[in-house]
Design a protein around this motif. Structure first.
Motif, PDB file in Angstrom:
ATOM      1  N   PHE A 732       0.826  -1.208   0.000  1.00 26.35           N
ATOM      2  CA  PHE A 732       0.000   0.000   0.000  1.00 26.35           C
ATOM      3  C   PHE A 732       0.863   1.262   0.000  1.00 26.35           C
ATOM      4  O   PHE A 732       0.622   2.190  -0.772  1.00 26.35           O
ATOM      5  N   VAL A 733       1.860   1.288   0.880  1.00 20.48           N
ATOM      6  CA  VAL A 733       2.674   2.496   1.014  1.00 20.48           C
ATOM      7  C   VAL A 733       3.517   2.730  -0.226  1.00 20.48           C
ATOM      8  O   VAL A 733       3.539   3.838  -0.787  1.00 20.48           O
ATOM      9  N   TRP A 734       4.230   1.720  -0.667  1.00 23.55           N
ATOM     10  CA  TRP A 734       5.174   1.902  -1.778  1.00 23.55           C
ATOM     11  C   TRP A 734       4.444   1.975  -3.119  1.00 23.55           C
ATOM     12  O   TRP A 734       4.609   2.935  -3.887  1.00 23.55           O
ATOM     13  N   PHE A 737       0.394   4.428  -2.456  1.00 25.82           N
ATOM     14  CA  PHE A 737       0.468   5.793  -1.926  1.00 25.82           C
ATOM     15  C   PHE A 737       1.631   6.577  -2.544  1.00 25.82           C
ATOM     16  O   PHE A 737       1.433   7.695  -3.049  1.00 25.82           O
ATOM     17  N   CYS A 738       2.831   6.004  -2.511  1.00 25.02           N
ATOM     18  CA  CYS A 738       4.006   6.746  -2.993  1.00 25.02           C
ATOM     19  C   CYS A 738       4.082   6.790  -4.515  1.00 25.02           C
ATOM     20  O   CYS A 738       4.246   7.868  -5.110  1.00 25.02           O
ATOM     21  N   ASP A 739       3.991   5.633  -5.159  1.00 27.75           N
ATOM     22  CA  ASP A 739       4.212   5.585  -6.609  1.00 27.75           C
ATOM     23  C   ASP A 739       3.064   6.185  -7.409  1.00 27.75           C
ATOM     24  O   ASP A 739       3.277   6.681  -8.518  1.00 27.75           O
ATOM     25  N   LEU A 742       0.897  10.065  -4.608  1.00 28.96           N
ATOM     26  CA  LEU A 742       1.696  11.277  -4.451  1.00 28.96           C
ATOM     27  C   LEU A 742       1.911  11.980  -5.792  1.00 28.96           C
ATOM     28  O   LEU A 742       1.895  13.215  -5.867  1.00 28.96           O
ATOM     29  N   GLU A 743       2.098  11.189  -6.844  1.00 28.57           N
ATOM     30  CA  GLU A 743       2.292  11.788  -8.168  1.00 28.57           C
ATOM     31  C   GLU A 743       1.002  12.456  -8.660  1.00 28.57           C
ATOM     32  O   GLU A 743       1.030  13.542  -9.259  1.00 28.57           O
ATOM     33  N   ILE A 744      -0.112  11.802  -8.410  1.00 28.68           N
ATOM     34  CA  ILE A 744      -1.402  12.401  -8.782  1.00 28.68           C
ATOM     35  C   ILE A 744      -1.657  13.651  -7.958  1.00 28.68           C
ATOM     36  O   ILE A 744      -2.139  14.682  -8.466  1.00 28.68           O
ATOM     37  N   ALA A 745      -1.321  13.583  -6.657  1.00 31.44           N
ATOM     38  CA  ALA A 745      -1.548  14.732  -5.772  1.00 31.44           C
ATOM     39  C   ALA A 745      -0.754  15.949  -6.218  1.00 31.44           C
ATOM     40  O   ALA A 745      -1.234  17.092  -6.102  1.00 31.44           O
ATOM     41  N   LYS A 826      -4.505   4.061 -14.307  1.00 24.70           N
ATOM     42  CA  LYS A 826      -3.223   3.360 -14.205  1.00 24.70           C
ATOM     43  C   LYS A 826      -2.968   2.518 -15.459  1.00 24.70           C
ATOM     44  O   LYS A 826      -1.829   2.416 -15.930  1.00 24.70           O
ATOM     45  N   GLN A 827      -4.022   1.936 -16.003  1.00 23.61           N
ATOM     46  CA  GLN A 827      -3.861   1.150 -17.231  1.00 23.61           C
ATOM     47  C   GLN A 827      -3.392   2.025 -18.385  1.00 23.61           C
ATOM     48  O   GLN A 827      -2.547   1.613 -19.191  1.00 23.61           O
ATOM     49  N   LEU A 828      -3.954   3.227 -18.458  1.00 21.60           N
ATOM     50  CA  LEU A 828      -3.527   4.162 -19.509  1.00 21.60           C
ATOM     51  C   LEU A 828      -2.052   4.554 -19.340  1.00 21.60           C
ATOM     52  O   LEU A 828      -1.282   4.562 -20.302  1.00 21.60           O
TER      53      LEU A 828
END
Length: 979
Positions: A732-734, A737-739, A742-745, A826-828
């Motif tokens: 979940f974290v790696w 949330f991170c990958d 955070l990038e979307i945020a 994510k698929q795109l």
């Protein structure tokens, strides 16, 4: 205590994760604040309305240092304890150390030997020498005996140090004495002559756990025992001069009581009852029959030496054979042996016996043989089965006045059968039952000076008086001179009592144990231990606790595997493959690591190989991973298997995880600290219309996944599957949330309106704060450090994460539509990344994405996702076409991917002629690979010999190459259209 331990702020969070400083600060801080104290929930007293969770630390030897098994076991226990403490339980993790009778006595005796002093030289009388020696042991214990508890603190273990015990402490010693006296009065403790494992150097009985079997090169000596009344005839009519036996211990034949054959062995049935002469001895012994003999092994005839072999002892008991002891307590031939051998050491005697057997024609041959030899793990000496006077617990007998009508063993069997005690995994019940259903009386005496001296006194006539102290014994024998028994109790005896001795039982003068701790924490919730001591410790705790308290000692027994090295071999100093947990935390250079691994090798000649292997495994030594990374590694390995192969490279991966979490926190604080994170109270209308908070599908998606992760983690703790807990948190974290989030945020904060930015910041800070609480039981140091900063920004501050509420899943917050939305996104992104890889485009080169969708909804989805797609797929444009023909014309010969209802391509100007040549060459190369693979698969010899995995690999290569060739041919076709 409501103030946070440390003020928040990005400026106080260093740029990189450095575990040493965090560990040095937080460990002592937790202890000083008393967070490990039993029942702590913001106060120093248990809460009346809270459930209890208690756990006993398997008491390590006071002589020991933290090894990988300890660290693994304690990581599990601390994680469970922290988890339940955060859930609001009255938690009690009770620490302690075992006085380790044999190990500790050896340590101090070796110190004395270095000064050319024996323990017997420490006083003018044996009593004074013993008293002074015991004082010396206590002195050593106070100075050097707390190493392992100091190291436990390095691991971040939040035990209740205020309840730390030592098995020789006065309160626990009082319980030991009380149980012994009660068992004796119940007729369940007796003194008798029985066969035990005997260490001739230590000159004490030792338990089975202290005995290790070593494979050694030896011989099987074949010896003939002549018939006393002359040669006999074999079953097939051939003459027999005598009976033929084979043995690895020819010196013990001096104590033989019989020869034995199987009663149904047709070769020897007519000889049963005959006598044979015992070579080298002036004795005749009978040929007997017993079905324990293996007819297929050797000659089918074995010697019976009842006083020096456990199987032979049982046989001797069945046939009423004499039990002849041939050894003194230091393993020399005694007066029962022929005069020529008396006083010889056992191995000196072996040589003499073999020489004489050969000279007299009784030794037929010597065959090389690999023999399993029992060795005392403490002294390295070969153990002898020895017939000696010892104290025993009658575990299969019903005690006098016992209203249950059950033996100690039966009570323990019933406790597991009824489900009061449950094993995890359940299959260990079979092992437990097998041992318990075949249990023999327990030898509890040891011929040592260090330990609980047996509370028994003798008068001059040898009558025994068992009492709580000498005054009570003297009252039983008025006017008589009494001498106390010199023996001490087996260390496992006092260890078996810790479930209730540590809770005050036996210290109220009545032996009932009605203390607050006793009522709150017995039975304890869980015992965490390895499978190697199910019988020696687990079963004995169940026996003693059920017998004395009427309660079970614990509800669950979680049996974990044993830690081995990366190749699956047992970690041992003698093998030179040990890893010190503290070295993995702090790091160690190659030179001292080599020195460590070269010490204590069983075979010093293996030192060069050990050094070479170590240099290959750790060319630069061991880097500092920190306690959190080591704990995470152990948690990830805590499956329900029998053994754990530990590879330090996994520590590196979890150290990277800690770095990832650290950097993610810096990003979140950078974007949230001092900003409006949407935590203020606003009207329902503002929230409903999105005027104050406007959550995106990605915001709702990460919250949804968090709820699922929380549920999976809770299930993992419930099932004692810390590997599932660790893997869920890691994934979940790696990965989420991170990958992804955070990038979307980043994009949402850069491009969103005020309400969208508030929602993103709120989601960021609240999700991260929850992640820290979720991870804390496994990685306590880093999560505490980060939580002190994050929690205040998240509006959830408190004194410490250690006593913050543990996250609980809220299924109603799971938004499946949001999950579907981000899954498609994510698929795109993945499709774009794959196309980039196929085209061999550098990650730094930005390309336009051309999309044509089959539905208006898909078109709207792509358009709305444009900013995120551009950021995450390294695009400079996202162009959506309404017309498929226009899209195809624009795309030209670019590789195409289909994602859901859309077709996409990354456009890049290409040299058509050059690209056709390149693709043609690659198609030719791949077709060659396909041909070679198919050649192997069509070769019958290859298919017959190759492992299934290799064959499957070749088939996969063919399929993958064929798929790639098909795509390239499509691209070539597109290029051909362009001329």
């Amino acid at each position: 205590m409501t103030e946070p331990l440390q003020q928040p702020g990005l400026n106080s969070l260093s740029k990189s994760f450095e575990p040493a400083a965090l560990e040095a600060h937080w460990g002592p801080e937790w202890e000083q604040r008393g967070y490990g104290v039993a029942g702590f929930r913001g106060t120093q007293a248990p809460q009346a309305d809270a459930p209890a969770f208690s756990i006993q630390l398997p008491p390590p030897n006071v002589t020991g240092t933290l090894h990988m098994g300890h660290a693994f076991n304690q990581t599990i226990m601390d994680s469970l304890t922290r988890y339940h403490r955060m859930r609001g339980f009255n938690t009690a993790w009770i620490p302690g150390t075992d006085h380790a009778g044999i190990a500790t006595q050896i340590v101090v005796e070796r110190q004395l030997q270095a000064q050319n002093i024996s323990r017997h030289d420490m006083g003018p009388t044996p009593a004074e020498a013993r008293k002074n020696f015991v004082s010396k042991v206590w002195e050593w214990k106070e100075k050097s005996g707390n190493t392992i508890t100091t190291q436990m603190r390095r691991m971040g273990d939040t035990v209740d140090w205020s309840r730390e015990y030592f098995t020789m402490d006065p309160k626990l010693s009082k319980t030991v004495t009380e149980t012994f006296v009660q068992l004796y009065k119940q007729g369940l403790i007796y003194r008798g002559k029985r066969l035990v494992n005997w260490d001739p150097v230590l000159q004490s009985a030792v338990s089975d756990l202290e005995v290790e079997n070593e494979e050694r090169n030896s011989f099987m000596w074949h010896i003939e025992y002549p018939f006393s009344d002359g040669p006999q005839t074999a079953a097939d009519g051939t003459p027999l001069r005598g009976m033929h036996i084979a043995t690895t211990r020819p010196e013990t034949m001096l104590a033989d009581g019989a020869l034995c054959v199987h009663p149904e062995d047709e070769r020897y049935q007519h000889l049963i009852g005959k006598l044979v002469d015992l070579p080298l001895c002036d004795r005749k012994i009978p040929i007997i029959a017993d079905d324990f003999v293996d007819r297929a092994f050797g000659s089918g005839c074995v010697k019976i030496t009842g006083a020096h072999d456990f199987n032979d002892y049982a046989c001797s008991q069945r046939h009423n054979l004499p039990l002849i002891t041939i050894f003194t307590l230091d393993a020399k031939i005694n007066s029962n042996g022929p005069a020529a051998y008396q006083g010889m050491d056992r191995y000196e005697c072996r040589k003499a016996v073999l020489k004489d057997l050969e000279a007299q024609g009784f030794l037929q041959k010597a065959v090389p043989h690999k023999n399993m030899v029992p060795v005392c793990a403490r002294t390295g000496q070969v153990v002898e089965p020895m017939l000696t006077d010892q104290w025993f617990v009658a575990v299969n007998k019903v005690g006098a006045g016992d209203a249950t009508g059950k033996s100690i063993a039966q009570k323990a069997i019933d406790a597991v059968h009824s489900g009061e005690v449950k094993f995890v995994p359940e299959n260990w019940i079979n092992t437990y039952n097998q041992w318990m259903n075949n249990i023999q009386d327990w030898c509890i005496s040891r011929q040592l000076w260090w330990g609980h001296q047996i509370p028994a006194w003798y008068d001059e006539q040898g009558n025994v008086y068992v009492a709580r102290d000498e005054a009570e014994a003297q009252a039983q024998a008025p006017g008589k001179t009494l001498r106390r028994d010199d023996d001490v109790l087996d260390t496992w005896y006092s260890s078996a009592l810790v479930p209730f001795s540590t809770m005050g039982w036996g210290n109220d003068g009545e032996g009932t144990g009605a203390t607050d701790d006793y009522n709150l924490y017995l039975p304890s919730s869980t015992l965490v231990t390895g499978y190697d001591i199910i019988f020696f410790w687990v079963a004995r705790m169940i026996m003693m606790t059920t017998h004395f308290t009427g309660r079970v000692p614990f509800k669950h027994v979680y049996i974990h595997g044993l830690v081995r090295d990366a190749e699956g071999k047992k970690m041992s100093k003698s093998e030179g493959n040990v890893l010190d947990p503290v070295d993995l935390i702090d790091g160690i250079a190659l030179a001292p690591l080599l020195d460590k691994r070269s010490e204590g090798l069983r075979k010093p000649e293996t030192a060069p190989q050990v050094r070479k292997k170590t240099e290959k495994e750790f060319p630069q030594g061991i880097p500092a991973f920190g306690a959190d990374a080591l704990r995470f590694t152990f948690a990830s390995l805590a499956s329900l298997g029998r053994s754990i192969n530990f590879d330090s490279k996994r520590c590196e991966g979890y150290r990277n995880f800690c770095n990832k979490l650290w950097n993610a926190t810096r990003f979140v604080l950078m974007n949230c600290e001092g900003q409006d994170c949407g935590l203020a109270e606003h009207s329902t209308a503002e929230c409903a219309t999105g005027e104050y908070l406007s959550f995106s599908p990605a915001d709702r998606w990460i919250v949804s996944l968090l709820q699922k992760a929380e549920a999976q983690v809770a299930q993992g703790f419930e099932d004692y599957r810390l590997d599932n807990v660790a893997n869920t948190i890691y994934d979940f974290v790696w990965n989420e949330f991170c990958d992804w989030y955070l990038e979307i945020a980043k994009v949402q904060i850069q491009t969103g309106n005020d309400a969208q930015q508030r929602a993103t910041r709120r989601t960021l800070i609240r999700t991260l704060e929850t992640i820290l609480r979720l991870s804390h039981p496994i990685t306590p140091f880093i999560t505490e450090e980060l939580w002190q900063k994050v929690s205040v920004v998240a509006g959830r501050s408190g004194p410490s994460i250690a006593i913050a509420a543990y996250p609980v899943s809220q299924p109603e917050r799971i938004d499946e539509a949001a999950i579907a939305h981000v899954t498609k996104l994510k698929q795109l992104v993945d499709a774009c990344r794959n196309l980039r890889g196929e085209m061999g485009v550098s990650p730094s080169t930005k390309l336009p994405l051309y999309v044509v969708a089959n539905t208006p909804a898909e078109t709207a989805f792509v358009q709305a996702s444009g900013p995120v797609l551009q950021a995450m797929a390294k695009l400079n444009e996202v162009r959506v076409f309404d017309d498929a023909a226009a899209w195809a014309a624009a795309a030209q010969a670019s590789p195409v991917a289909v994602v859901g209802e859309a077709r996409i391509c990354l456009f890049m100007e290409v040299d058509v002629a050059a690209e056709k040549i390149r693709l043609g060459k690659e198609v030719t190369r791949l077709e060659g690979e396909i041909a070679r693979a198919n050649g192997k698969l069509s070769n019958e010899a290859f298919v017959a010999k190759a492992p299934p995995a290799v064959i499957e690999q070749e088939r996969k290569r063919v399929a993958d190459f064929a798929a790639t060739v098909a795509k390239m041919r499509d691209q070539l076709a597109q290029l051909e259209k362009q001329g």
